[in-house]
Design an enzyme around this catalytic site. Structure first.
Site, PDB file in Angstrom:
ATOM      1  NE  ARG A 172     -17.161 -12.168  35.667  1.00  0.00           N
ATOM      2  CZ  ARG A 172     -17.099 -12.550  36.952  1.00  0.00           C
ATOM      3  NH1 ARG A 172     -15.986 -12.363  37.655  1.00  0.00           N
ATOM      4  NH2 ARG A 172     -18.120 -13.146  37.506  1.00  0.00           N
ATOM      5  CB  SER A 246     -23.041 -12.133  32.742  1.00  0.00           C
ATOM      6  OG  SER A 246     -23.368 -13.086  33.706  1.00  0.00           O
ATOM      7  CD  GLU A 342     -18.878 -11.015  32.038  1.00  0.00           C
ATOM      8  OE1 GLU A 342     -19.481 -10.640  33.052  1.00  0.00           O
ATOM      9  OE2 GLU A 342     -18.791 -12.213  31.704  1.00  0.00           O
TER      10      GLU A 342
HETATM   11  C1  LIG Z   1     -23.599 -19.874  29.298  1.00  0.00           C
HETATM   12  C2  LIG Z   1     -22.385 -19.059  29.677  1.00  0.00           C
HETATM   13  C3  LIG Z   1     -22.089 -18.855  31.017  1.00  0.00           C
HETATM   14  C4  LIG Z   1     -20.959 -18.121  31.389  1.00  0.00           C
HETATM   15  N1  LIG Z   1     -20.703 -17.941  32.731  1.00  0.00           N
HETATM   16  C5  LIG Z   1     -19.601 -17.245  33.125  1.00  0.00           C
HETATM   17  C6  LIG Z   1     -19.324 -17.080  34.517  1.00  0.00           C
HETATM   18  O1  LIG Z   1     -20.036 -17.589  35.385  1.00  0.00           O
HETATM   19  N2  LIG Z   1     -18.228 -16.360  34.857  1.00  0.00           N
HETATM   20  C7  LIG Z   1     -17.403 -15.798  33.920  1.00  0.00           C
HETATM   21  O2  LIG Z   1     -16.423 -15.166  34.317  1.00  0.00           O
HETATM   22  N3  LIG Z   1     -17.637 -15.963  32.587  1.00  0.00           N
HETATM   23  C8  LIG Z   1     -18.717 -16.657  32.168  1.00  0.00           C
HETATM   24  N4  LIG Z   1     -18.987 -16.810  30.834  1.00  0.00           N
HETATM   25  C9  LIG Z   1     -18.098 -16.176  29.820  1.00  0.00           C
HETATM   26  C10 LIG Z   1     -17.034 -17.126  29.219  1.00  0.00           C
HETATM   27  O3  LIG Z   1     -17.385 -18.454  29.402  1.00  0.00           O
HETATM   28  C11 LIG Z   1     -15.654 -16.882  29.834  1.00  0.00           C
HETATM   29  O4  LIG Z   1     -15.251 -15.548  29.636  1.00  0.00           O
HETATM   30  C12 LIG Z   1     -14.599 -17.809  29.214  1.00  0.00           C
HETATM   31  O5  LIG Z   1     -13.401 -17.723  29.963  1.00  0.00           O
HETATM   32  C13 LIG Z   1     -14.307 -17.492  27.752  1.00  0.00           C
HETATM   33  O6  LIG Z   1     -13.496 -18.543  27.248  1.00  0.00           O
HETATM   34  P1  LIG Z   1     -13.327 -18.804  25.699  1.00  0.00           P
HETATM   35  O7  LIG Z   1     -12.238 -19.808  25.524  1.00  0.00           O
HETATM   36  O8  LIG Z   1     -14.633 -19.136  25.094  1.00  0.00           O
HETATM   37  O9  LIG Z   1     -12.790 -17.384  25.211  1.00  0.00           O
HETATM   38  P2  LIG Z   1     -13.120 -16.640  23.828  1.00  0.00           P
HETATM   39  O10 LIG Z   1     -14.551 -16.208  23.830  1.00  0.00           O
HETATM   40  O11 LIG Z   1     -12.640 -17.445  22.690  1.00  0.00           O
HETATM   41  O12 LIG Z   1     -12.190 -15.353  23.984  1.00  0.00           O
HETATM   42  C14 LIG Z   1     -12.463 -14.357  24.944  1.00  0.00           C
HETATM   43  C15 LIG Z   1     -11.308 -13.331  24.926  1.00  0.00           C
HETATM   44  O13 LIG Z   1     -10.116 -13.966  25.370  1.00  0.00           O
HETATM   45  C16 LIG Z   1      -9.101 -13.906  24.373  1.00  0.00           C
HETATM   46  N5  LIG Z   1      -8.389 -15.195  24.422  1.00  0.00           N
HETATM   47  C17 LIG Z   1      -8.937 -16.441  24.294  1.00  0.00           C
HETATM   48  N6  LIG Z   1      -7.983 -17.373  24.429  1.00  0.00           N
HETATM   49  C18 LIG Z   1      -6.806 -16.720  24.635  1.00  0.00           C
HETATM   50  C19 LIG Z   1      -5.457 -17.137  24.834  1.00  0.00           C
HETATM   51  N7  LIG Z   1      -5.107 -18.427  24.868  1.00  0.00           N
HETATM   52  N8  LIG Z   1      -4.501 -16.181  24.983  1.00  0.00           N
HETATM   53  C20 LIG Z   1      -4.819 -14.861  24.969  1.00  0.00           C
HETATM   54  N9  LIG Z   1      -6.084 -14.401  24.792  1.00  0.00           N
HETATM   55  C21 LIG Z   1      -7.067 -15.321  24.630  1.00  0.00           C
HETATM   56  C22 LIG Z   1      -9.841 -13.680  23.051  1.00  0.00           C
HETATM   57  O14 LIG Z   1      -9.017 -13.021  22.094  1.00  0.00           O
HETATM   58  C23 LIG Z   1     -10.998 -12.805  23.521  1.00  0.00           C
HETATM   59  O15 LIG Z   1     -10.543 -11.468  23.641  1.00  0.00           O
HETATM   60  C24 LIG Z   1     -20.103 -17.563  30.406  1.00  0.00           C
HETATM   61  C25 LIG Z   1     -20.395 -17.780  29.034  1.00  0.00           C
HETATM   62  C26 LIG Z   1     -21.517 -18.521  28.677  1.00  0.00           C
HETATM   63  C27 LIG Z   1     -21.802 -18.767  27.219  1.00  0.00           C
END
Ligand SMILES: Cc1cc2nc3c(=O)[nH]c(=O)nc-3n(C[C@H](O)[C@H](O)[C@H](O)COP(=O)(O)OP(=O)(O)OC[C@H]3O[C@@H](n4cnc5c(N)ncnc54)[C@H](O)[C@@H]3O)c2cc1C
Length: 346
Positions: A172, A246, A342
């Site tokens: 992570r 998580s 996380e």
């Molecule tokens: C129901 C649920 C289940 C989940 N299950 C998992 C799982 O099984 N495994 C897991 O690893 N995660 C899980 N997650 C967490 C999440 O889905 C992941 O971390 C996902 O990759 C976040 O994507 P996002 O586009 O929503 O990022 P955001 O929440 O928008 O951003 C997260 C971080 O990434 C940065 N960021 C976003 N886009 C970019 C970009 N293009 N360039 C540079 N930085 C960027 C942001 O600034 C921030 O710091 C879960 C979340 C939920 C709600």
């Protein structure tokens, strides 16, 4: 017709971010710009005011806790595009725009006949965020399928291609949470989907599915369906109950520390790692402290999975953080382990 470099930037003010974060937490962006191309990002960087302002990069908002209105200019990443870059004897190289929805991308690769991402199905969010915390689920991490990415420096506007060695992937974690945190926008990610495909099945819940169905050699589509079914049964749908998945990382401890905990709590859920250290199930530790189903204000611990904090309706980011701190304190008090959140707290 304005061209890409002269078109006015679509700058939005006073944007409500509640629907832009999966926790459904209240926050307002004083300035938000949607970025759908490298040219649009360069126009922000060259802009007389926006260029100098601090920036916050927003993908799908599924790993963020807003405790206040972000002071920075919010860049909402909406770069689209899915394509096959190269067909190698050992792998399909597939490229996706950072703004593509991750789950849809997984489904698209499968539909094209390029399996390999199925264990990562149904993780919310965008493609561009997947390398940031090296997403992982059911025995596969992004780094296992990663080829390279393009990142644009927010100060110089220069685009650089990084391979896995330069992303410093770990559990992570990646360089985008450290040296490059907030410094560059990931615009495109390329995946290497191995040929021949082999299923990754060594995960307890997948083994259970094999026993239940009698299917011992599932194809990628079956595995995709199993992962979706398992996730739907145990994780709350953010469209119904706000959450960020998580909330804490699974802590990694030394074998001595683990033995000490087992001495006191023989049932502790733990997984030995190849380097000799031991990963403990954070959800089990939280549950053992009696938190499952509990609430602090309008933030709570999900009834079916203690690792997931939820918005019970109208919660503020401060309430979520207060709950998280109370959980950290009780886990530390009982097990001597500091749980690390996380999601990114803004
Ligand atoms: C129901 C649920 C289940 C989940 N299950 C998992 C799982 O099984 N495994 C897991 O690893 N995660 C899980 N997650 C967490 C999440 O889905 C992941 O971390 C996902 O990759 C976040 O994507 P996002 O586009 O929503 O990022 P955001 O929440 O928008 O951003 C997260 C971080 O990434 C940065 N960021 C976003 N886009 C970019 C970009 N293009 N360039 C540079 N930085 C960027 C942001 O600034 C921030 O710091 C879960 C979340 C939920 C709600």
């Amino acid at each position: 017709m304005p061209n890409a470099s002269t078109a006015a930037l679509p700058i939005e003010h006073g944007v409500n971010l509640r629907t832009f974060n999966s926790f459904g937490l209240p926050a307002t962006a004083h300035t938000l710009v949607r970025i759908d191309s490298d040219a649009a990002l360069r126009r922000v960087i060259d802009h007389p005011e926006l260029g100098r302002a601090p920036k916050f990069i927003l993908g799908g908002g599924s790993n963020i806790v807003f405790t206040r209105d972000p002071e920075a200019v919010v860049l909402k990443i909406e770069v689209r595009g899915l394509r096959l870059v190269q067909e190698r004897p050992d792998a399909w190289i597939v490229e996706a725009g950072a703004g593509e929805n991750w789950h849809d991308t997984v489904a698209w690769t499968l539909a094209q006949g390029w399996p390999g991402l199925e264990n990562l199905a149904l993780i919310p969010g965008s493609v561009g965020a997947t390398p940031v915390q090296n997403i992982g689920a059911y025995g596969v991490e992004l780094q296992d399928r990663f080829h390279s990415l393009d990142v644009v420096d927010l100060v110089t506007g220069r685009s650089v291609t990084l391979d896995a060695s330069r992303c410093h992937f770990a559990y992570r974690d990646s360089v985008f949470k450290h040296d490059l945190a907030g410094k560059g926008v990931i615009m495109r990610v390329r995946f290497a989907l191995p040929r021949p495909w082999r299923p990754v099945l060594g995960y307890l819940e997948l083994e259970r599915k094999m026993q239940e169905t009698g299917i011992t050699a599932p194809d990628a589509r079956t595995l995709f369906d199993w992962v979706c079914a398992i996730r739907r049964a145990k994780l709350p749908d953010p469209a119904v109950i706000g959450n960020a998945g998580s909330f804490f990382k699974n802590p990694v401890v030394s074998p001595e520390q683990c033995r000490d905990i087992i001495g006191r709590d023989p049932e502790v859920v733990h997984y030995p790692l190849p380097d000799g250290s031991v990963k403990l199930a954070a959800g089990w530790l939280i549950d053992a402290c009696g938190w499952k189903g509990k609430s602090v204000g309008r933030a709570g611990v999900y009834e079916k999975q203690a690792l997931v904090l939820v918005n019970r309706g109208g919660a503020s980011g401060a309430e979520v953080v207060t709950l998280a701190r109370a959980i950290q304190e009780s886990v530390y008090g009982r097990f001597g382990i500091r749980l690390e959140p996380e999601p990114v707290v803004v």
